[in-house]
Design a protein around this motif. Structure first.
Motif, PDB file in Angstrom:
ATOM      1  N   LEU A  65       0.837  -1.212   0.000  1.00  0.00           N
ATOM      2  CA  LEU A  65       0.000   0.000   0.000  1.00  0.00           C
ATOM      3  C   LEU A  65       0.867   1.256   0.000  1.00  0.00           C
ATOM      4  CD1 LEU A  65      -2.723  -1.152   2.583  1.00  0.00           C
ATOM      5  CD2 LEU A  65      -3.028  -0.829   0.118  1.00  0.00           C
ATOM      6  N   GLU A  66       1.922   1.256   0.825  1.00  0.00           N
ATOM      7  CA  GLU A  66       2.792   2.426   0.883  1.00  0.00           C
ATOM      8  C   GLU A  66       3.580   2.607  -0.417  1.00  0.00           C
ATOM      9  OE1 GLU A  66       5.240   1.737   4.255  1.00  0.00           O
ATOM     10  OE2 GLU A  66       3.638   2.084   5.733  1.00  0.00           O
ATOM     11  N   GLY A  67       4.033   1.501  -0.979  1.00  0.00           N
ATOM     12  CA  GLY A  67       4.790   1.602  -2.217  1.00  0.00           C
ATOM     13  C   GLY A  67       3.955   2.123  -3.363  1.00  0.00           C
ATOM     14  N   LEU A  68       2.710   1.668  -3.455  1.00  0.00           N
ATOM     15  CA  LEU A  68       1.845   2.153  -4.528  1.00  0.00           C
ATOM     16  C   LEU A  68       1.497   3.620  -4.325  1.00  0.00           C
ATOM     17  CD1 LEU A  68       0.472   0.935  -7.055  1.00  0.00           C
ATOM     18  CD2 LEU A  68      -1.619   0.785  -5.710  1.00  0.00           C
ATOM     19  N   SER A  69       1.321   4.026  -3.079  1.00  0.00           N
ATOM     20  CA  SER A  69       1.034   5.441  -2.805  1.00  0.00           C
ATOM     21  C   SER A  69       2.210   6.321  -3.199  1.00  0.00           C
ATOM     22  CB  SER A  69       0.717   5.613  -1.313  1.00  0.00           C
ATOM     23  OG  SER A  69      -0.426   4.868  -0.948  1.00  0.00           O
ATOM     24  N   ASP A  70       3.435   5.815  -2.981  1.00  0.00           N
ATOM     25  CA  ASP A  70       4.610   6.593  -3.364  1.00  0.00           C
ATOM     26  C   ASP A  70       4.791   6.639  -4.877  1.00  0.00           C
ATOM     27  OD1 ASP A  70       5.105   6.961  -0.694  1.00  0.00           O
ATOM     28  OD2 ASP A  70       6.558   5.317  -0.538  1.00  0.00           O
ATOM     29  N   ALA A  71       4.420   5.559  -5.581  1.00  0.00           N
ATOM     30  CA  ALA A  71       4.668   5.491  -7.024  1.00  0.00           C
ATOM     31  C   ALA A  71       3.614   6.228  -7.838  1.00  0.00           C
ATOM     32  CB  ALA A  71       4.724   4.021  -7.468  1.00  0.00           C
ATOM     33  N   ARG A  72       2.371   6.314  -7.334  1.00  0.00           N
ATOM     34  CA  ARG A  72       1.278   6.907  -8.124  1.00  0.00           C
ATOM     35  C   ARG A  72       1.566   8.350  -8.521  1.00  0.00           C
ATOM     36  NH1 ARG A  72      -2.671   5.441  -5.178  1.00  0.00           N
ATOM     37  NH2 ARG A  72      -3.547   3.769  -6.462  1.00  0.00           N
ATOM     38  N   PRO A  73       2.070   9.213  -7.648  1.00  0.00           N
ATOM     39  CA  PRO A  73       2.301  10.607  -8.059  1.00  0.00           C
ATOM     40  C   PRO A  73       3.413  10.750  -9.104  1.00  0.00           C
ATOM     41  CG  PRO A  73       2.178  10.438  -5.666  1.00  0.00           C
ATOM     42  CD  PRO A  73       2.275   9.047  -6.194  1.00  0.00           C
ATOM     43  N   THR A  74       4.339   9.773  -9.177  1.00  0.00           N
ATOM     44  CA  THR A  74       5.452   9.896 -10.128  1.00  0.00           C
ATOM     45  C   THR A  74       5.032   9.596 -11.554  1.00  0.00           C
ATOM     46  OG1 THR A  74       6.116   7.582  -9.788  1.00  0.00           O
ATOM     47  CG2 THR A  74       7.085   9.244  -8.325  1.00  0.00           C
ATOM     48  N   ALA A  75       3.878   8.976 -11.758  1.00  0.00           N
ATOM     49  CA  ALA A  75       3.404   8.640 -13.107  1.00  0.00           C
ATOM     50  C   ALA A  75       1.885   8.718 -13.106  1.00  0.00           C
ATOM     51  CB  ALA A  75       3.892   7.266 -13.525  1.00  0.00           C
ATOM     52  N   ALA A  76       1.378   9.938 -13.129  1.00  0.00           N
ATOM     53  CA  ALA A  76      -0.068  10.127 -13.110  1.00  0.00           C
ATOM     54  C   ALA A  76      -0.717   9.664 -14.392  1.00  0.00           C
ATOM     55  CB  ALA A  76      -0.388  11.601 -12.858  1.00  0.00           C
ATOM     56  N   ASP A  77       0.077   9.529 -15.470  1.00  0.00           N
ATOM     57  CA  ASP A  77      -0.496   9.096 -16.744  1.00  0.00           C
ATOM     58  C   ASP A  77      -0.625   7.578 -16.830  1.00  0.00           C
ATOM     59  OD1 ASP A  77       2.178   8.622 -16.697  1.00  0.00           O
ATOM     60  OD2 ASP A  77       2.640   9.537 -18.643  1.00  0.00           O
ATOM     61  N   HIS A  78      -0.258   6.834 -15.788  1.00  0.00           N
ATOM     62  CA  HIS A  78      -0.455   5.391 -15.725  1.00  0.00           C
ATOM     63  C   HIS A  78      -1.668   5.071 -14.860  1.00  0.00           C
ATOM     64  CE1 HIS A  78       3.576   5.330 -17.362  1.00  0.00           C
ATOM     65  NE2 HIS A  78       3.584   3.993 -17.410  1.00  0.00           N
ATOM     66  N   HIS A  79      -2.216   3.894 -15.066  1.00  0.00           N
ATOM     67  CA  HIS A  79      -3.336   3.433 -14.239  1.00  0.00           C
ATOM     68  C   HIS A  79      -2.790   2.466 -13.193  1.00  0.00           C
ATOM     69  CE1 HIS A  79      -6.078   5.284 -17.078  1.00  0.00           C
ATOM     70  NE2 HIS A  79      -5.519   4.579 -18.084  1.00  0.00           N
ATOM     71  N   TRP A  80      -3.051   2.751 -11.936  1.00  0.00           N
ATOM     72  CA  TRP A  80      -2.497   1.972 -10.834  1.00  0.00           C
ATOM     73  C   TRP A  80      -3.611   1.226 -10.105  1.00  0.00           C
ATOM     74  CZ3 TRP A  80       2.786   2.063 -10.329  1.00  0.00           C
ATOM     75  CH2 TRP A  80       3.464   3.079 -11.005  1.00  0.00           C
ATOM     76  N   SER A  81      -3.332  -0.029  -9.754  1.00  0.00           N
ATOM     77  CA  SER A  81      -4.307  -0.804  -8.980  1.00  0.00           C
ATOM     78  C   SER A  81      -3.551  -1.735  -8.035  1.00  0.00           C
ATOM     79  CB  SER A  81      -5.224  -1.628  -9.894  1.00  0.00           C
ATOM     80  OG  SER A  81      -4.479  -2.603 -10.608  1.00  0.00           O
ATOM     81  N   ILE A  82      -4.237  -2.153  -6.982  1.00  0.00           N
ATOM     82  CA  ILE A  82      -3.607  -3.024  -5.981  1.00  0.00           C
ATOM     83  C   ILE A  82      -4.589  -4.104  -5.565  1.00  0.00           C
ATOM     84  CG2 ILE A  82      -4.324  -1.563  -4.024  1.00  0.00           C
ATOM     85  CD1 ILE A  82      -1.577  -2.321  -2.742  1.00  0.00           C
ATOM     86  N   GLU A  83      -4.056  -5.285  -5.320  1.00  0.00           N
ATOM     87  CA  GLU A  83      -4.866  -6.424  -4.872  1.00  0.00           C
ATOM     88  C   GLU A  83      -4.186  -7.030  -3.654  1.00  0.00           C
ATOM     89  OE1 GLU A  83      -5.090  -9.096  -8.134  1.00  0.00           O
ATOM     90  OE2 GLU A  83      -6.233  -7.726  -9.432  1.00  0.00           O
ATOM     91  N   VAL A  84      -4.815  -6.894  -2.498  1.00  0.00           N
ATOM     92  CA  VAL A  84      -4.257  -7.432  -1.260  1.00  0.00           C
ATOM     93  C   VAL A  84      -5.356  -8.167  -0.513  1.00  0.00           C
ATOM     94  CG1 VAL A  84      -2.464  -5.680  -1.040  1.00  0.00           C
ATOM     95  CG2 VAL A  84      -4.715  -5.267  -0.048  1.00  0.00           C
ATOM     96  N   PRO A  85      -5.020  -9.180   0.264  1.00  0.00           N
ATOM     97  CA  PRO A  85      -6.035  -9.915   1.036  1.00  0.00           C
ATOM     98  C   PRO A  85      -6.503  -9.099   2.240  1.00  0.00           C
ATOM     99  CG  PRO A  85      -3.864 -10.767   1.517  1.00  0.00           C
ATOM    100  CD  PRO A  85      -3.677  -9.749   0.425  1.00  0.00           C
ATOM    101  N   ASP A  86      -7.587  -9.552   2.814  1.00  0.00           N
ATOM    102  CA  ASP A  86      -8.111  -8.868   4.001  1.00  0.00           C
ATOM    103  C   ASP A  86      -7.160  -9.033   5.194  1.00  0.00           C
ATOM    104  OD1 ASP A  86     -10.321  -8.128   2.537  1.00  0.00           O
ATOM    105  OD2 ASP A  86     -11.470  -9.909   3.115  1.00  0.00           O
ATOM    106  N   GLU A  87      -6.546 -10.211   5.309  1.00  0.00           N
ATOM    107  CA  GLU A  87      -5.624 -10.457   6.404  1.00  0.00           C
ATOM    108  C   GLU A  87      -4.213 -10.053   5.978  1.00  0.00           C
ATOM    109  OE1 GLU A  87      -6.379 -11.406   9.403  1.00  0.00           O
ATOM    110  OE2 GLU A  87      -8.522 -11.596   8.908  1.00  0.00           O
ATOM    111  N   PRO A  88      -3.424  -9.463   6.857  1.00  0.00           N
ATOM    112  CA  PRO A  88      -2.060  -9.056   6.494  1.00  0.00           C
ATOM    113  C   PRO A  88      -1.184 -10.275   6.199  1.00  0.00           C
ATOM    114  CG  PRO A  88      -2.429  -8.777   8.846  1.00  0.00           C
ATOM    115  CD  PRO A  88      -3.764  -9.103   8.260  1.00  0.00           C
ATOM    116  N   VAL A  89      -0.309 -10.105   5.233  1.00  0.00           N
ATOM    117  CA  VAL A  89       0.658 -11.149   4.872  1.00  0.00           C
ATOM    118  C   VAL A  89       2.006 -10.720   5.449  1.00  0.00           C
ATOM    119  CG1 VAL A  89       1.810 -12.372   3.018  1.00  0.00           C
ATOM    120  CG2 VAL A  89      -0.593 -11.717   2.763  1.00  0.00           C
ATOM    121  N   THR A  90       2.466 -11.462   6.446  1.00  0.00           N
ATOM    122  CA  THR A  90       3.715 -11.070   7.130  1.00  0.00           C
ATOM    123  C   THR A  90       4.800 -12.103   6.865  1.00  0.00           C
ATOM    124  OG1 THR A  90       3.047 -12.193   9.161  1.00  0.00           O
ATOM    125  CG2 THR A  90       2.474  -9.854   8.949  1.00  0.00           C
ATOM    126  N   VAL A  91       6.027 -11.636   6.834  1.00  0.00           N
ATOM    127  CA  VAL A  91       7.195 -12.495   6.691  1.00  0.00           C
ATOM    128  C   VAL A  91       8.247 -12.021   7.684  1.00  0.00           C
ATOM    129  CG1 VAL A  91       6.770 -12.975   4.249  1.00  0.00           C
ATOM    130  CG2 VAL A  91       8.229 -11.055   4.889  1.00  0.00           C
TER     131      VAL A  91
END
Length: 500
Positions: free
Chosen positions: A351-377
């Motif tokens: 989520l943070e990475g996509l938020s940082d990348a979206r302003p750098t390329a406003a002419d691209h379409h950005w989407s994210i798919e994450v599960p409801d439960e957090p995925v931790t490693v």
């Protein structure tokens, strides 16, 4: 001593020992059998002569008288001795040159021969004695009914002759057999060891090759006919061929790594030369402007030119600093350093990475798919954030405006999976294998819009492998996906307590 010589010596020596033992046992057994037969024959003659002697009076019982009767027919070589208390010792030997039964030729025994017979029979009734001029005899003493002692003897010459013939035949057969065995063994061993000679020749040819520098290909192999793994010697050849295949692959990999290193050094030099040239040029421009105009005469144009040059110098310095820092990071990752393990929420990082990348390329379409439960490693949060940022930056940089970029996170078994997908023009198959190499360029297949060091994907790969994960790419026009798989608990971090 060669292996062939040692094998032949061992085989021939062992077989010779067996043949000698067999010959000794055979001759001993046959000799004993013949001795028993001679004793039986001697006993028969001894009893017959004892009975005949008992019919004579002691005063007339001499060996000559007993054997001179009309019915006497002693065999050739028979020794007959009579010991009478009246007539004393008397003895004869039957002589017949034809070897047939005696027809009356009796010769008296000498006193020496009689003494030899008497001496051999002390304390025994049966003995073997060697008589002067007559040879070896088997003798037996029996008492007659008239009180006379009868001594009968038969020659052992036939036994010795047969044993000599037997030993001669065995010796000749043994020598012939050993010669044949030596030839057969030599041929068999030579044929059996032929694969080993082929291995030695192949190893010698390989050893004479220049393997320490340049592009090397080992084409020498043990012939397939000499490398049959079903035989012991063939297995050596097959193992050498397998070793040479491995060495050849390793040498090819070494050559490839050397070429990659040379290319890396050239690319790094090129990347560093550009900002250094810019810094040098702008520095010289600024110094020239300052020297041309004294401090009292420096106007706005000089100040503006100097300021612009310093800004360019700063920009190029920052670019060079980023490049050096990226190279340093790769070197430390190669050494297993730079990773600080803790609990990492990949969902939050995405989520943070996509938020940082979206302003750098406003002419691209950005989407994210994450599960409801957090995925931790268990991993390094800062480096994993760099993985997400570099993959998104790579997708943004090498795709045209209007491209849809999708970032997804999921849990699959024991792995956390992060994917970056785009519907851009795809990756040129010619550079796909080198995509994660350092200073790799994708300009030939993707519309490059901004400059970079060419180390982004190399850093991603190093960080992922540092977490014991794998990264892969699948690409075709309109469908490109980078997939990162990270074990939930890397083996190297199994003993490290996660940090919140």
């Amino acid at each position: 001593m060669s292996l062939q010589t040692r094998l032949m010596t061992a085989v021939i020596g062992f077989v010779s020992l067996i043949l000698i033992i067999v010959a000794v046992i055979t001759s001993a057994t046959l000799g004993k059998t013949m001795e028993d037969q001679l004793d039986q024959k001697l006993s028969t003659y001894a009893h017959q002569l004892a009975d005949r002697t008992g019919a004579f009076a002691p005063s007339s019982a001499t060996a000559q008288n007993v054997l001179s009767g009309p019915t006497a027919s002693p065999p050739a070589g028979l020794v007959f001795v009579v010991s009478s208390p009246v007539t004393g010792f008397s003895g004869v030997v039957a002589k017949n040159s034809s070897g047939e039964e005696l027809t009356g030729s009796l010769e008296p025994l000498s006193s020496t021969q009689l003494a030899e017979i008497a001496l051999s029979l002390k304390g025994t009734s049966v003995a073997t004695v060697s008589l002067t001029d007559l040879g070896s005899y088997r003798i037996m003493a029996l008492p007659a009914t008239n009180g006379v002692v009868v001594i009968t003897g038969l020659p052992r010459d036939e036994i010795q002759s047969q044993l000599t013939q037997l030993l001669t035949v065995i010796a000749l057969a043994t020598i012939g057999g050993l010669i044949l065995l030596a030839l057969t063994t030599a041929i068999t061993i030579r044929v059996s060891l032929r694969p080993l000679r082929a291995v030695a020749l192949t190893a010698t040819r390989v050893a004479n090759q220049q393997l320490d520098r340049g592009e090397v290909t080992i084409t020498e192999r043990v012939p397939a006919s000499e490398a049959d793994p079903r035989t012991e010697t063939g297995l050596v050849g097959a193992s050498l061929n397998k070793l040479l295949d491995h060495v050849n692959t390793s040498l090819a990999s070494r050559q490839k790594n050397e070429e990659r290193m040379r290319r890396f050094v050239a690319d790094a030099s090129h990347e560093l030369r550009t900002p250094l040239a810019s810094i040098r040029g702008y520095s010289e421009l600024s110094l020239r402007a300052l020297h041309r105009h004294p401090a009292a005469e420096q106007g706005p144009e000089v100040i503006e030119s100097t300021t612009s040059s310093l800004e360019r110098i700063q920009a190029q310095s920052l670019r060079m600093t980023r490049l050096v820092e990226d190279l340093l990071l790769l070197a430390r990752l190669d050494e297993g350093q730079e990773l600080v393990y803790g609990t990492v929420d990949l969902t939050q990082l995405a989520l943070e990475g996509l938020s940082d990348a979206r302003p750098t390329a406003a002419d691209h379409h950005w989407s994210i798919e994450v599960p409801d439960e957090p995925v931790t490693v268990v991993g390094d949060a800062g480096r994993m954030h760099q993985v997400v940022a570099n993959l998104l930056a790579n997708a943004r940089t090498h795709t045209p405006a209007g491209t849809t970029i999708t970032l997804s996170v999921a849990r699959e078994g024991e792995d956390a999976v992060l994917r970056v997908h785009d519907d851009g023009p795809g990756i040129d198959p010619a550079i796909r294998d080198e995509l994660f190499a350092r200073f790799a360029r994708g300009d030939s297949s993707r519309a490059r819009q901004t400059g970079g060091t060419g180390l982004g994907l190399a850093i991603v790969k190093a960080i992922v492998e540092g977490h014991h994960g794998v990264i892969s790419v699948a690409s075709e026009p309109g469908d490109t996906t980078f997939t990162v798989r990270i074990p939930v608990t890397p083996a190297a971090a199994g003993d490290v307590a996660p940090e919140a």
